[in-house]
Structures are given as structure tokens and as C-alpha cells.
Design a protein around this motif. Structure first.
Motif, PDB file in Angstrom:
ATOM      1  N   ARG A   1       9.590  -8.618   1.125  1.00  0.00           N
ATOM      2  CA  ARG A   1      10.402  -7.707   1.936  1.00  0.00           C
ATOM      3  C   ARG A   1       9.836  -7.490   3.338  1.00  0.00           C
ATOM      4  NH1 ARG A   1      10.638  -2.562  -1.760  1.00  0.00           N
ATOM      5  NH2 ARG A   1      11.580  -1.671   0.132  1.00  0.00           N
TER       6      ARG A   1
ATOM      7  N   ALA B   1      16.954  -6.603   0.476  1.00  0.00           N
ATOM      8  CA  ALA B   1      16.708  -6.468  -0.972  1.00  0.00           C
ATOM      9  C   ALA B   1      17.991  -6.352  -1.788  1.00  0.00           C
ATOM     10  CB  ALA B   1      15.785  -5.275  -1.242  1.00  0.00           C
TER      11      ALA B   1
ATOM     12  N   THR C   1      13.208 -11.242  -2.543  1.00  0.00           N
ATOM     13  CA  THR C   1      12.151 -10.256  -2.782  1.00  0.00           C
ATOM     14  C   THR C   1      11.020 -10.876  -3.593  1.00  0.00           C
ATOM     15  OG1 THR C   1      13.725  -8.417  -2.702  1.00  0.00           O
ATOM     16  CG2 THR C   1      11.627  -8.006  -3.819  1.00  0.00           C
TER      17      THR C   1
ATOM     18  N   GLN D   1      14.222   1.650  -1.046  1.00  0.00           N
ATOM     19  CA  GLN D   1      14.664   0.505  -0.264  1.00  0.00           C
ATOM     20  C   GLN D   1      14.941   0.929   1.166  1.00  0.00           C
ATOM     21  OE1 GLN D   1      17.631  -2.051  -2.042  1.00  0.00           O
ATOM     22  NE2 GLN D   1      16.928  -1.589  -4.102  1.00  0.00           N
TER      23      GLN D   1
ATOM     24  N   TYR E   1       9.149  -6.519 -10.427  1.00  0.00           N
ATOM     25  CA  TYR E   1       9.823  -6.273  -9.147  1.00  0.00           C
ATOM     26  C   TYR E   1       9.024  -5.311  -8.274  1.00  0.00           C
ATOM     27  CZ  TYR E   1      13.607  -5.170  -5.881  1.00  0.00           C
ATOM     28  OH  TYR E   1      14.363  -4.999  -4.745  1.00  0.00           O
TER      29      TYR E   1
END
Length: 651
Positions: A310, A298, A305, A365, A222
Motif C-alpha cells: 500500500r 486497497a 496489497t 484504509q 492481510y
């Protein structure tokens, strides 16, 4: 008719052929065509007959394979794993024209006929299964799709850059096994000696044996989904083979996006499908405009993502106006542009100025848990686009249906967008996605706190009042997401009760590959913090949580009653206006008394146990109540009659 003796590429696809830029196979085939390559398409071949894969012969450079616009398993099965009745991407909506795990099946079919032909796989199914992944339908951790499919290469993400580089490399004579240098691709190798600057992930067998180890590995993946900061990853399989993921491809510039959407699409399904009723999926997108891709929202349950990234990429206003004019010339255009958006309609800029050069932050984020101080919340470009579109001749109304981020609207200090949204782009109802109201669940979802949504509701209603319009919000809600206990499910039901709204459709959480939420579902850990997470996995519990959202539906009565007892919230069973359901006649709560009218119950006679013991307690409570009432009821006959009449009237 074209005078070709051989195709350069043969594109095998699980969808019917729709030459529209909302379909991946249309973009990739038109893009390759614009670079001078000859592309043939085999749409929905008969996977039980190897001859179906030979109708265009052996391609000069290789096969391109995609399951279609959806993961084939999501396309085939509901979250309860029941077979769906319609396939919107097939002529006439007929189900069964593609196999389960379509990418793997198509590739193995090609290998059985053309053993040495290069195979490149792409699309959402391949993209999200590029490394070891949890497969909900078989309930196990699966290997990289590259190994099970016998393909040579994965082009993951949107694929425009990588597929052209692959085509040019093959055309120059480079062997497919030596194409290891293209960003946005995944390849396999027997040794890591020639691989530089990589991060080694745990071996596949370690991931199978230890769910916690898988959670850690997934979070590394991720954190490496950004094209500027993402590292090369290598996943070993018993030391015999390694699956290597190159960093993601760089985002397209606005000029490149414009060129992609300006290709000569026919903007419809193939005419051969007309007799079968056409392809249903075209209805939703034929008169819609794609203005952006990527999403910095997200959300934990969303795979964007991993697939689009993003970083927001946009088309120019001029490109979109040009396409809108084409739509107005269609014979069946009625004056309505159905949507102008993308994954999130009101994102028209990267989240901050540094993203296009230094990428998105690895450990932060943009909107969660609250908007970043560097966030650029600005709707001016989107407003200018919408204004241009709604002034075009023949355009009566421009809708926004792909969804807006309400927290991003609130982050913009200027309320002009909210005013024009309510004034011009809503037809009675605006769909938004708070997803839940309980903050513990929202934190796991990566969504803003409930008070943010309530603030938006207040401002939306006030704006409509100011404009003299009666327009409403329709919230999208999700049941059974990781972190949702029965307590949070009841809290959501109470919110809907107070709202006076019962949603017609409810999305039960669907564990699709390569999302943080799916990782939680499989492992029981939040990979970001490694905290343990409660996960509702039992089908009956999931049914109860879903039923609570639609508690007014008589079919859900028994499930709602059971859920309320489990949550120790039987105070919500009764006749008070705060109650979710009424008691069934003939049981303990078959009659009103003062306590019931106040929404209270005698907890001394309520059993929290199950089985015979609970039955005895319940029966003794009923007997006690009957004994206490006998004398008073004889003296107050009129009152008794009145209560009976009230019940009759309410019934």
C-alpha cells in the motif's frame, strides 16, 4: 560469445523473453547483472522434455523460476473456465507454450534433473500463493506453493531487495536452507525452535475443514502485508513442516527506483521472435512510462496489497523524462506516449507522511469508506511531470490509460489536475472504475459510495463544457461480485439505462488468489467483519448478472428476462422508456394498453411461481384479458388499428 563457462543463475520463465522493465524477468535479470552475476534465461521451456531445462547446464548458485507476468491459470482460462485463444506473452500470441500451474511444473522438472540445486521462485503466481490459498480452478484450498513446487525459497512482492540479498548469501557460501533471515521471503522448516517473534496461524487441516477459520487466518495475513508493521507468520502443516513468511521487504527509495529503471534494457522482445510475429504484449507498454508502484486504494478484489503493498514508491521526474526521450528516438514512435502511471496513475505520494517510516495502518484504509483526514491529496508533482513530458520535442500527446482514482481527484481541493487532464490527456474518452453503483456491493469492494462517482461525473462534464470539449467517461463495471444479489444487478442495469450506455466489455468477478473478495467467494464471510456475505457462485446466475449489464444485446434477451422475473422486476419488461427489454410477441405483454404505457402491469395475473402452476395462472390471465377486451375492441376499431400501426412502426 560472453566467454562464460557457467551461469551463476538460470532464470526459467513462462513468458517469452522481453527485455523491458514492465516484465519481471527483465528487471530481476538486469539487476543481478548489475551486481556482477551471470544470468541465463530459459524462456518457455518444453515442460514435457527434461532436456529443455538443461540447455544452459547447472547454474553455480541456483535456479530462479517464475510463471511470468500473469498467474498461468488466469493467462489460460477466462472466468467461466474456458480456454483462452491467445497468449499475449508468447510469440505470435500462440496458446499452449506454458503449462497450467507453471511455477510448480517448472520446479518439479528442475528437481527431476538437478536434485540438489537451489530453487528460488517468484513472480505474481508464487507471490500470491505463498501460504494456503483458495484455488478457483480446482475449487479447493491449496497448500503453500512452496510445498507443491519443491522449491527452497519464495521471493514475494517486487523482489529487487530480496533477490540481491539471496544472491549475496549464496555467493558467500551460505546453504539455501539456512537463508531464513531475508525480508520478503518465505521458507519451510521442520521446527520453529530457531524462529523468533512470529504469529502462529491455524494448521492447514483446520483451514480445510472450517471456512470461517480460513477467513480469520486470511485477515491476519492481510494485516501483515506492511513492511514496517508486518509480523513474521508461521503456517503449520500437520506439525511435520512449517511454512514461514518473513515480513515484507522495505519499499525502494526514489533513487533506488531510478537505478532499477535506468538499467540497460533493450526495451523490446528478443529478435529471435520476429519471424513468429513478435510478442503481442509489447504493443501496450512499449511507449508507456511506469512512474509508480504500490496502491493505497486497497480494493477488495485487487491483489496489489499482497504483492506491491500500500506504500507508494515513485521514480523521479528526471528519470521519467530521460526514458521518454529514449522512446522518442525509437523508429516506430509516432509522437504518442500511451501512459504515464502504474497501478493507479495519479498516486505520486504516499497516502500520508508517516507511511514511509511507520507504515500503513493495520485496521484502517486511506480512501475507504471515505478519505482519511491524514490523506495527502496532492497532484502537483504529477502535474509537473506531465507538463515536462508534453513539451518534449517529437511528443504530440501524453495519455493516461492506467486509470485514475476519481475519489482521490475529488479529495484534492485544487481542480488544476482535473482541468489539465481534460485539456491535454484525454482523447475523447476517459476510462474510470466505479465498478458498481449499488452501495451494498461497493462496501464489499472497498470502493467509495456511488454518490462520490456521480459527483465526479458532474465535475468532469462541467469541466469539459468549460473547455469546449466533447469528452465522455467510460466506466469499468464488474458483475457477480460478492454481495451482489439480483436486486443490485438490476440496479446497475437501470443506471446504464439512464446513462444511455451499454459497455462493450464486462468483467465478471474473477476469484484470483490472495484477495479479500476471493476469500468472501470461498468462505461466504467478509474477513474484515466476519459478517455473512451473499455470493453468486452458480454459473447461470453469474451469466444473468452479466447479461443485465449488456441488456441491449439481443443474445442476452432470455437471460435478462429470467433475471428480471427472479428479481420480481417484471415492471422493466414492456414498452415504457424505463423498461429494459420489450415483451416477446404472442405472450401476455404482446400488446400495449394504458397500464403498459405508464410502465405498470397487472400484478394479479403475474406469476412468481415456476412450472405448470405458473403456466396456468398466465393462461387464465390472458383469457381474462381477452374477454375484457372483446367488446370494447369491436366499438373502437379505429383505436385498434392505430395501436397496430404503432407496433408496426416501432418494430
Amino acid at each position: 560469445m560472453r566467454g562464460w563457462s557457467q551461469c551463476d543463475f538460470v532464470y526459467v520463465c513462462g513468458d517469452a523473453y522481453v527485455d523491458h522493465p514492465s516484465f519481471g524477468h527483465a528487471i530481476i535479470s538486469r539487476l543481478l547483472e548489475s551486481h556482477g552475476y551471470k544470468v541465463g534465461i530459459i524462456a518457455q521451456p518444453d515442460w514435457k522434455d527434461s532436456k529443455s531445462i538443461t540447455v544452459l547446464g547447472r547454474p553455480r548458485l541456483g535456479f530462479l523460476v517464475s510463471a511470468g507476468n500473469m498467474d498461468s491459470m488466469v493467462n489460460h482460462y477466462s472466468v467461466s473456465k474456458k480456454r483462452r485463444s491467445e497468449d499475449a506473452y508468447t510469440p505470435g500470441g500462440v496458446m499452449g507454450k506454458r503449462p497450467d500451474y507453471a511455477t510448480v511444473v517448472y520446479c518439479n522438472l528442475i528437481r527431476s534433473v538437478y536434485r540438489d540445486s537451489p530453487i528460488i521462485i517468484g513472480g505474481i503466481e508464487a507471490s500470491l500463493r505463498r501460504l494456503a490459498h483458495y484455488d478457483y480452478w480446482s475449487d479447493r484450498l491449496k497448500r503453500s506453493i512452496l510445498l507443491d513446487s519443491q522449491a527452497d525459497l519464495i521471493s514475494y512482492g517486487m523482489g529487487e531487495r530480496s533477490v540481491v540479498e539471496i544472491a549475496q548469501a549464496l555467493d558467500s557460501g551460505i546453504d539455501i536452507k539456512d537463508i531464513t533471515f531475508v525480508d520478503g521471503t518465505v521458507y519451510k522448516t521442520k521446527s520453529l525452535e530457531a524462529v523468533c517473534d512470529y504469529e502462529l496461524l491455524p494448521d492447514y487441516q483446520e483451514l480445510v475443514q472450517d471456512k470461517k477459520e480460513y477467513a480469520r487466518s486470511f485477515y491476519i495475513q492481510y494485516q501483515n502485508t506492511d513492511p514496517f508493521t508486518g509480523r513474521r507468520l508461521a503456517e503449520p502443516y500437520g506439525g511435520r513442516v512449517y511454512v514461514v513468511q518473513n515480513p515484507p521487504a522495505k519499499p525502494l527509495s526514489q533513487e533506488e527506483m531510478d537505478r532499477v529503471y535506468d538499467l540497460p534494457y533493450m526495451r523490446n522482445y528478443h529478435p529471435s521472435y520476429e519471424e513468429q510475429g513478435g510478442v503481442p504484449a509489447i504493443r501496450e507498454i512499449k511507449f508507456s512510462l511506469i512512474s509508480n508502484r504500490g496502491c493505497f486504494g486497497a480494493c477488495s478484489f485487487c491483489a496489489l496489497t499482497f504483492h506491491q503493498g500500500r506504500i507508494i514508491q515513485t521514480r523521479s521526474r528526471e528519470s521519467l523524462v530521460k526514458e521518454a526521450k529514449l522512446l522518442t528516438e525509437e523508429p516506430d514512435f509516432k509522437g504518442y506516449i500511451h501512459d504515464v502511471g502504474g497501478p493507479t496513475a495519479n498516486f505520486r505520494y504516499p497516502a500520508c507522511s508517516k507511511q514511509m517510516t511507520r507504515g500503513a495502518c493495520r485496521d484502517r484504509q486511506c480512501l475507504f469508506p471515505e478519505p482519511c483526514k491524514n490523506l495527502k491529496a496532492d497532484h502537483r508533482d504529477y502535474l509537473e511531470l506531465l507538463r515536462k513530458l508534453r513539451t518534449l520535442p517529437k511528443v504530440k500527446k501524453v495519455f493516461i490509460r492506467s486509470g485514475i482514482r476519481f475519489d482521490y481527484v475529488l479529495a484534492d481541493s485544487n481542480r488544476t489536475f482535473l482541468r489539465e487532464l481534460c485539456e491535454h490527456h484525454v482523447s475523447g474518452q476517459l476510462k474510470v472504475a466505479p465498478e458498481h453503483v449499488a452501495d451494498p456491493v461497493l462496501r464489499r469492494m472497498g470502493k467509495p459510495e456511488n454518490q462520490v462517482y456521480r459527483r465526479f461525473v458532474k465535475e468532469y462534464n462541467e469541466m469539459n463544457q468549460k473547455l469546449g470539449k466533447k469528452q465522455y467517461l467510460v466506466p469499468y463495471l464488474m458483475s457477480s461480485h460478492p454481495g451482489s444479489t439480483m436486486k443490485e444487478a438490476v440496479e446497475l442495469a437501470e443506471y446504464l439505462r439512464d446513462l444511455g450506455y451499454m459497455p462493450e466489455q464486462v468483467q465478471d468477478f474473477y476469484p484470483t488468489p490472495s484477495t479479500i473478495s476471493t476469500c468472501m467467494y470461498y468462505t461466504g464471510y467478509d474477513c474484515r467483519t466476519m459478517e455473512k456475505v451473499y455470493v453468486p457462485t452458480n454459473p447461470h446466475e453469474k451469466a444473468m448478472q452479466r447479461a443485465l449489464i449488456q441488456y441491449r444485446n439481443p443474445k442476452n434477451y432470455d437471460l435478462v428476462a429470467e433475471a428480471l422475473k427472479l428479481a420480481e422486476r417484471t415492471d422493466l419488461i414492456g414498452f415504457d422508456k424505463k423498461c429494459l427489454i420489450r415483451p416477446k410477441s404472442g405472450n401476455l405483454y404482446g400488446r400495449r394498453d394504458k397500464g403498459m404505457e405508464d410502465g405498470r402491469f397487472d400484478r394479479g395475473i403475474k406469476s412468481r411461481d415456476s412450472g405448470k402452476k405458473g403456466s396456468r395462472n398466465l393462461q387464465s390471465g390472458q383469457a381474462a384479458e381477452k374477454g375484457q377486451r372483446t367488446g370494447s375492441q369491436e366499438k373502437a376499431g379505429k383505436k385498434k388499428k392505430t395501436i397496430r400501426n404503432v407496433h408496426k412502426k416501432k418494430a
